[in-house]
Enzyme design. Structure first.
Site, PDB file in Angstrom:
ATOM      1  N   LYS A 224      25.093   8.111 -11.650  1.00 53.78           N
ATOM      2  CA  LYS A 224      23.868   8.901 -11.507  1.00 53.78           C
ATOM      3  C   LYS A 224      23.952   9.827 -10.304  1.00 53.78           C
ATOM      4  O   LYS A 224      23.625  11.009 -10.381  1.00 53.78           O
ATOM      5  CB  LYS A 224      22.668   7.964 -11.388  1.00 53.78           C
ATOM      6  CG  LYS A 224      21.323   8.673 -11.421  1.00 53.78           C
ATOM      7  CD  LYS A 224      20.176   7.673 -11.498  1.00 53.78           C
ATOM      8  CE  LYS A 224      20.182   6.947 -12.816  1.00 53.78           C
ATOM      9  NZ  LYS A 224      19.056   6.002 -12.944  1.00 53.78           N
TER      10      LYS A 224
ATOM     11  N   ARG B 227      16.324   4.698  -7.273  1.00 51.76           N
ATOM     12  CA  ARG B 227      16.954   4.288  -8.534  1.00 51.76           C
ATOM     13  C   ARG B 227      18.378   3.802  -8.293  1.00 51.76           C
ATOM     14  O   ARG B 227      19.077   4.311  -7.424  1.00 51.76           O
ATOM     15  CB  ARG B 227      17.004   5.458  -9.532  1.00 51.76           C
ATOM     16  CG  ARG B 227      15.662   6.033  -9.932  1.00 51.76           C
ATOM     17  CD  ARG B 227      15.879   7.298 -10.753  1.00 51.76           C
ATOM     18  NE  ARG B 227      14.651   8.000 -11.054  1.00 51.76           N
ATOM     19  CZ  ARG B 227      14.022   7.950 -12.232  1.00 51.76           C
ATOM     20  NH1 ARG B 227      14.511   7.226 -13.212  1.00 51.76           N
ATOM     21  NH2 ARG B 227      12.903   8.630 -12.433  1.00 51.76           N
TER      22      ARG B 227
ATOM     23  N   GLY C  53      18.946   0.302 -18.120  1.00 48.81           N
ATOM     24  CA  GLY C  53      17.919  -0.729 -18.112  1.00 48.81           C
ATOM     25  C   GLY C  53      18.292  -2.030 -17.440  1.00 48.81           C
ATOM     26  O   GLY C  53      17.495  -2.954 -17.371  1.00 48.81           O
TER      27      GLY C  53
ATOM     28  N   MET D  19      19.356  -2.521 -14.193  1.00 47.66           N
ATOM     29  CA  MET D  19      19.000  -2.651 -12.775  1.00 47.66           C
ATOM     30  C   MET D  19      17.651  -1.993 -12.512  1.00 47.66           C
ATOM     31  O   MET D  19      17.008  -1.485 -13.412  1.00 47.66           O
ATOM     32  CB  MET D  19      20.121  -2.078 -11.902  1.00 47.66           C
ATOM     33  CG  MET D  19      21.372  -2.941 -11.931  1.00 47.66           C
ATOM     34  SD  MET D  19      22.708  -2.245 -10.955  1.00 47.66           S
ATOM     35  CE  MET D  19      23.108  -0.785 -11.886  1.00 47.66           C
TER      36      MET D  19
ATOM     37  N   ARG E  92      23.844  11.850 -18.115  1.00 54.21           N
ATOM     38  CA  ARG E  92      24.990  10.935 -18.208  1.00 54.21           C
ATOM     39  C   ARG E  92      25.535  11.023 -19.625  1.00 54.21           C
ATOM     40  O   ARG E  92      24.839  11.465 -20.547  1.00 54.21           O
ATOM     41  CB  ARG E  92      24.572   9.496 -17.886  1.00 54.21           C
ATOM     42  CG  ARG E  92      23.525   8.922 -18.830  1.00 54.21           C
ATOM     43  CD  ARG E  92      23.025   7.574 -18.351  1.00 54.21           C
ATOM     44  NE  ARG E  92      21.925   7.090 -19.184  1.00 54.21           N
ATOM     45  CZ  ARG E  92      21.127   6.071 -18.865  1.00 54.21           C
ATOM     46  NH1 ARG E  92      21.309   5.426 -17.732  1.00 54.21           N
ATOM     47  NH2 ARG E  92      20.143   5.689 -19.670  1.00 54.21           N
TER      48      ARG E  92
ATOM     49  N   HIS F 137      13.848   0.638 -24.869  1.00 57.62           N
ATOM     50  CA  HIS F 137      14.920  -0.268 -24.447  1.00 57.62           C
ATOM     51  C   HIS F 137      15.648  -0.843 -25.662  1.00 57.62           C
ATOM     52  O   HIS F 137      16.878  -0.867 -25.725  1.00 57.62           O
ATOM     53  CB  HIS F 137      14.340  -1.411 -23.597  1.00 57.62           C
ATOM     54  CG  HIS F 137      15.346  -2.464 -23.244  1.00 57.62           C
ATOM     55  ND1 HIS F 137      15.576  -3.570 -24.040  1.00 57.62           N
ATOM     56  CD2 HIS F 137      16.204  -2.559 -22.215  1.00 57.62           C
ATOM     57  CE1 HIS F 137      16.525  -4.301 -23.492  1.00 57.62           C
ATOM     58  NE2 HIS F 137      16.921  -3.721 -22.384  1.00 57.62           N
TER      59      HIS F 137
ATOM     60  N   ARG G  14      54.477 -19.464 -38.461  1.00 58.24           N
ATOM     61  CA  ARG G  14      54.525 -20.557 -37.493  1.00 58.24           C
ATOM     62  C   ARG G  14      54.557 -21.883 -38.231  1.00 58.24           C
ATOM     63  O   ARG G  14      53.700 -22.162 -39.073  1.00 58.24           O
ATOM     64  CB  ARG G  14      53.291 -20.523 -36.568  1.00 58.24           C
ATOM     65  CG  ARG G  14      53.334 -21.601 -35.494  1.00 58.24           C
ATOM     66  CD  ARG G  14      52.104 -21.565 -34.610  1.00 58.24           C
ATOM     67  NE  ARG G  14      50.914 -22.084 -35.297  1.00 58.24           N
ATOM     68  CZ  ARG G  14      49.696 -22.103 -34.759  1.00 58.24           C
ATOM     69  NH1 ARG G  14      49.504 -21.615 -33.542  1.00 58.24           N
ATOM     70  NH2 ARG G  14      48.670 -22.578 -35.442  1.00 58.24           N
TER      71      ARG G  14
ATOM     72  N   SER H  76      56.644 -14.942 -29.196  1.00 58.34           N
ATOM     73  CA  SER H  76      55.265 -14.558 -29.480  1.00 58.34           C
ATOM     74  C   SER H  76      54.381 -15.353 -28.517  1.00 58.34           C
ATOM     75  O   SER H  76      54.430 -16.580 -28.502  1.00 58.34           O
ATOM     76  CB  SER H  76      54.885 -14.879 -30.926  1.00 58.34           C
ATOM     77  OG  SER H  76      53.553 -14.505 -31.178  1.00 58.34           O
TER      78      SER H  76
ATOM     79  N   GLY I 129      51.425 -17.140 -27.393  1.00 56.03           N
ATOM     80  CA  GLY I 129      50.207 -17.775 -27.907  1.00 56.03           C
ATOM     81  C   GLY I 129      49.231 -17.936 -26.758  1.00 56.03           C
ATOM     82  O   GLY I 129      49.154 -19.003 -26.147  1.00 56.03           O
ATOM     83  N   THR I 130      48.501 -16.874 -26.460  1.00 61.42           N
ATOM     84  CA  THR I 130      47.722 -16.869 -25.224  1.00 61.42           C
ATOM     85  C   THR I 130      46.482 -17.753 -25.287  1.00 61.42           C
ATOM     86  O   THR I 130      45.877 -18.033 -24.254  1.00 61.42           O
ATOM     87  CB  THR I 130      47.319 -15.434 -24.841  1.00 61.42           C
ATOM     88  OG1 THR I 130      46.698 -14.798 -25.963  1.00 61.42           O
ATOM     89  CG2 THR I 130      48.539 -14.645 -24.400  1.00 61.42           C
ATOM     90  N   ASN I 131      46.083 -18.208 -26.487  1.00 60.99           N
ATOM     91  CA  ASN I 131      44.988 -19.175 -26.526  1.00 60.99           C
ATOM     92  C   ASN I 131      45.407 -20.462 -25.814  1.00 60.99           C
ATOM     93  O   ASN I 131      44.746 -20.935 -24.888  1.00 60.99           O
ATOM     94  CB  ASN I 131      44.591 -19.485 -27.973  1.00 60.99           C
ATOM     95  CG  ASN I 131      44.038 -18.273 -28.695  1.00 60.99           C
ATOM     96  OD1 ASN I 131      43.708 -17.267 -28.083  1.00 60.99           O
ATOM     97  ND2 ASN I 131      43.939 -18.365 -30.007  1.00 60.99           N
TER      98      ASN I 131
ATOM     99  N   CYS J  69      49.919 -13.209 -30.012  1.00 59.65           N
ATOM    100  CA  CYS J  69      49.166 -13.545 -31.225  1.00 59.65           C
ATOM    101  C   CYS J  69      47.916 -14.365 -30.952  1.00 59.65           C
ATOM    102  O   CYS J  69      47.305 -14.886 -31.876  1.00 59.65           O
ATOM    103  CB  CYS J  69      50.064 -14.274 -32.234  1.00 59.65           C
ATOM    104  SG  CYS J  69      50.734 -15.826 -31.623  1.00 59.65           S
TER     105      CYS J  69
ATOM    106  N   TYR K  36      54.411  -5.640 -29.947  1.00 60.33           N
ATOM    107  CA  TYR K  36      53.234  -5.630 -30.813  1.00 60.33           C
ATOM    108  C   TYR K  36      52.176  -6.602 -30.299  1.00 60.33           C
ATOM    109  O   TYR K  36      52.460  -7.495 -29.486  1.00 60.33           O
ATOM    110  CB  TYR K  36      53.603  -5.993 -32.266  1.00 60.33           C
ATOM    111  CG  TYR K  36      54.054  -7.422 -32.461  1.00 60.33           C
ATOM    112  CD1 TYR K  36      53.125  -8.445 -32.692  1.00 60.33           C
ATOM    113  CD2 TYR K  36      55.400  -7.772 -32.419  1.00 60.33           C
ATOM    114  CE1 TYR K  36      53.539  -9.752 -32.868  1.00 60.33           C
ATOM    115  CE2 TYR K  36      55.819  -9.075 -32.588  1.00 60.33           C
ATOM    116  CZ  TYR K  36      54.885 -10.069 -32.820  1.00 60.33           C
ATOM    117  OH  TYR K  36      55.282 -11.373 -32.981  1.00 60.33           O
TER     118      TYR K  36
END
Length: 877
Positions: free
Chosen positions: A23, A93, A102, A104, A337, A455, A617, A765, A767-769, A832, A852
């Site tokens: 702003k 503001r 909306g 803050m 904005r 809003h 897998r 690969s 497996g980020t979980n 993955c 990938y």
């Protein structure tokens, strides 16, 4: 850190967004462009950071600098705080570098006290306006700065209107408003035990602190987490001379967009109210007029505004969201904005701006938030079902799309019902920033009050959530959780459907169908594919999901979870028979029943992939997930296997593990039962041979992935089983088909010893979980119980299972990628986990050099766009 914490608008420019916030930077830029901006100054984001570093206090040096700039502002305006002749009133503001509409706090009309209000009443000859400003200021300051709820003041206003027999605030007289101001101050003293502050400089410091404090209010924290905005950024504060839209019929205020934020149509879109202040337009207290009606009400102001809109859009080269005030026929610009917009509008605007020569395809693609695409990928109403339905009412089409769900009345209920798997429609008198989580959980939002820039409308459009607003026909009974519309009473749990494109409201459930993605969507995806360097695959376990992902542009399968193929009714008995078998022969006999089923699935998925690769897998979860828990099912298993009920129960009990996610699963199953890997290898290789024979041009190379490896010898052992089996089948077929054996990097030890693991693996690969789970020591199924406390305590800003933790888990990924390619330069690298569809995580994968990402089907377009944006930011050599 800069030594300068305050800047006049004339001292800044649009490139200073990090320091001045969006702003403040835009007010400075509009000032530089010579636009009619009420002048003032911006307190920087660094001052906000210092406020928190100093224990939520504005230190003496920053206060002194603010006071110095008050004097400068007084010189510019020719007015003075608290002056009896020409008093200065200001707005205060927030303004972070990322738009957070909306979230803050704002304070208007600051600088008023009993003496000043009498001065401006006398000078203007408009006592009603003066006391309207005063009562607004007392209410807003009490609510925002001192945290006395505004509801206490609303009660007093409603009582006054009832006593006078009027409906609108604008019908209150000067004496009424003066009385209200006195009542408000009495309420303030009653609630806080002290008098309302009269010193404008004390008021200003209180307001600045309140804006800084609002950076960490719950709704702002939630919004930041939803939009990947770091808490360290802080907010700037803008102190600006007040101009008044509530001076009478020659004054007004409004909000407008240079294009339609719902559809993208190139046409001015917005609303205004005469004799009003800014919050009146978005609060829905009065029904606003459309922006084109301003042409008839005040032609000269309208013409000037249209010219400014055109100039701003061409200057910023994006659709602008602007606030303006007209004071006695003179136009003032309070803000501009880049406007929030629906996904459909975002695509329309980006394509139109390319066609208009305003943007290149790279620039147009960069301005679209990948997460927004999600709104385009989900169901719309079935045309036949919609045609058969009759709307019970029509209101404002505030945010397009289709919503069907059960009625709920609070944000908390929306969250709770959605967590149970229920689809809900949130019905409110009007939404407030506190409703953001409920709005995110709901399929759609219906409000009684509010216009197209309320809003509810603005936030819903930003989320891509369907919204119908301003349905004044609704008679609400929130306490009873009921409302009446068109002669029918709806209670919590009743079905309702909303059409956010037409504003139609239906008192029934309407069938939906998949959205069509053609035209602008296809054009955007074409741009993305032109520039991205990262491939995008999908996680899919059946032909249906594979086809869906291919329609979204997936370039193969990065994760086929084979265990998901075993749970169907005709397959689960065989896997249970295998589990209950006491001998290798018994297990092989059971597995032989599954082999043709798996092979058939693989063939159908290869067909759906049109020659693109698939990473399969091998069996990953612990075996206890496959055994029955109901007594009848256990008895049936005993009968099928010829074992006693006691023996079967003993087998099931024996599979119990204290921590099964770190137990007998993944490659550990194959080390114990090599016959499982033999069966799965046969199914994959035979399927690929058959498809290659049918489609010789495809030249499919099967990718077999061994899960949960933590030691290279584990991988070597399982790989030997796979290679022996595969080579024999390929030789028997007289083929020279190639195949690959790789592993899933999901255990920290595998990442740390990736150079060793790569001696056996042809691909990694990530497996980020599980890698996230094991690195943090969190269960992803249970972390939700305590993560909210971590957010509140500022320990974490985002869910590490939704957004990749680049500082911790990311370092393991980078290390494994580097070590693996040192051993095997041609090593293929992918990801993955669910992070594969998160834009910030996709950017990390691009920068890390992965080949990938793989994600769920509906996130494929998101990943394609995110990959392209990452390539534009940081192109690979």
């Amino acid at each position: 850190m800069s030594n300068k914490f305050v800047y006049l608008f004339s001292e800044g420019n649009g490139s200073m967004k990090e320091l001045l916030g969006g702003k403040g930077a835009n007010l400075a830029e509009m000032t530089n462009l010579g636009m009619p901006v009420p002048q003032g100054f911006t307190i920087t984001t660094e001052a906000c950071t210092q406020y928190y570093a100093d224990g939520e206090m504005i230190n003496d040096s920053i206060q002194a600098e603010i006071m110095e700039y008050i004097v400068k502002m007084e010189e510019i305006t020719g007015k003075k705080f608290g002056d009896q002749e020409n008093p200065l009133l200001v707005s205060v503001r927030s303004g972070s570098r990322a738009s957070m509409p909306g979230m803050m706090d704002t304070i208007l009309n600051l600088g008023l006290n009993e003496e000043v209000v009498d001065v401006i009443a006398a000078k203007s000859g408009n006592a009603r306006w003066a006391y309207d400003c005063y009562r607004r200021f007392i209410q807003m300051y009490s609510d925002v700065v001192m945290e006395v709820g505004k509801k206490y003041f609303e009660v007093l206003i409603d009582a006054m209107k009832e006593e006078k027999g009027i409906h609108l605030d604008t019908d209150l007289t000067a004496d009424d408003l003066k009385t209200l101001a006195t009542q408000f101050k009495a309420e303030y003293k009653k609630m806080l035990g002290e008098e309302f502050p009269t010193d404008p400089k004390e008021q200003l410091m209180g307001a600045i602190k309140a804006v800084f404090r609002s950076w960490d209010n719950p709704r702002a924290v939630i919004y930041r987490r939803m939009n990947d905005i770091p808490g360290s950024w802080g907010t700037a504060v803008n102190v600006q001379e007040m101009v008044f839209g509530n001076l009478g019929d020659t004054s007004g205020t409004g909000v407008a967009f240079t294009r339609n934020p719902a559809t993208g149509e190139k046409k001015l879109f917005g609303e205004f109210l005469m004799n009003a202040q800014g919050e009146d337009v978005v609060a829905g207290v009065r029904t606003p007029q459309t922006i084109d009606q301003l042409k008839d009400v005040m032609p000269s102001a309208y013409d000037e505004f249209v010219a400014i809109c055109d100039k701003l859009e061409h200057h910023y080269r994006d659709m602008q969201d602007m606030e303006f005030t007209i004071e006695n026929k003179k136009l003032y610009m309070l803000q501009t904005r880049n406007g929030k917009r629906t996904a459909a509008a975002a695509l329309q605007i980006s394509c139109d701006m390319v066609d208009e020569g305003m943007l290149s395809d790279k620039e147009a693609m960069a301005m679209i938030d990948p997460k927004q695409l999600d709104a385009l990928l989900h169901p719309q109403f079935n045309p036949a079902a919609l045609k058969a339905a009759t709307p019970v009412a029509t209101a404002l089409a505030a945010s397009p799309g289709a919503a069907c769900g059960r009625v709920v009345f609070t944000a908390e209920d929306a969250k709770e019902w959605a967590a149970k798997g229920e689809k809900v429609v949130l019905v409110r008198l009007e939404t407030s920033p506190e409703d953001i989580e409920g709005m995110a959980a709901a399929q759609g939002v219906l409000t009684v009050r509010g216009g197209m820039t309320s809003h509810a409308a603005v936030v819903a459009r930003g989320m891509g959530t369907c919204c119908v607003s301003g349905c004044g026909e609704i008679k609400m009974n929130e306490e009873a959780k009921q409302f009446t519309l068109a002669g029918r009473t709806y209670s919590e749990g009743d079905w309702m459907s909303l059409d956010g494109s037409t504003g139609n409201i239906y008192g029934e459930a309407i069938a939906t169908e998949e959205a069509a993605m053609t035209g602008n969507f296809g054009r955007l995806m074409g741009w993305a594919d032109k520039y991205r360097q990262l491939k995008v695959r999908t996680n899919a376990d059946n032909p249906r999901d594979t086809k869906q992902a291919r329609s979204f542009g997936a370039e193969g399968i990065g994760l086929c979870r084979t265990e998901h193929m075993f749970f169907e009714a005709d397959r689960i008995p065989a896997i249970r028979e295998m589990i209950c078998s006491d001998t290798v022969e018994g297990r092989e006999k059971a597995l032989a029943k599954l082999e043709p089923m798996q092979q058939g699935d693989f063939e159908a998925m290869y067909e759906a992939l049109d020659g693109y690769p698939m990473t399969v897998r091998f069996l990953d979860p612990p075996l206890h997930e496959f055994v029955p828990t109901a007594e009848d099912d256990i008895a049936k298993l005993a009968e099928d296997t010829g074992k006693s009920l006691a023996d079967v129960k003993a087998i099931i009990d024996g599979l119990h593990e204290f921590n099964p996610m770190m137990g007998h699963r993944g490659c550990r199953l194959t080390v114990t039962y090599p016959e499982i890997a033999v069966m799965q290898t046969k199914a994959v290789i035979k399927a690929a041979l058959n498809i290659n024979k049918k489609h010789p041009d495809w030249k499919i190379v099967p990718e077999i992935m061994i899960p949960l490896v933590g030691e290279v010898k584990e991988l070597a052992y399982v790989k030997a089983v796979v290679v022996k089996t595969a080579d024999a089948i390929i030789a028997e077929a007289g083929s020279d088909m190639a195949y690959m054996v790789g592993t899933m990097i999901e255990i920290p030890r595998a990442a740390l010893t990736a150079d060793e693991v790569a001696t056996e693996a042809q691909f990694f690969s990530f497996g980020t979980n599980d890698l996230t789970q094991m690195t943090f020591g969190f269960s992803r199924d249970d972390a939700g119980k305590f993560l909210d406390a971590y957010y509140t305590s500022k320990i974490y800003e985002s869910d590490p299972f939704a957004r990749l933790d680049q500082n911790g888990v990311g370092k393991l990924v980078q290390m494994a990628a580097k070590l693996g390619r040192q051993t095997r330069p041609e090593l293929k690298l992918g990801i993955c986990g669910e992070h594969g569809g998160d834009p910030s995580s996709v950017e990390f994968c691009h920068n890390t050099g992965l080949d990938y990402v793989s994600c769920s089907p509906y996130r494929v377009p998101i990943a394609r766009l995110a990959a392209a944006q990452a390539a534009l930011k940081n192109p690979r050599n």
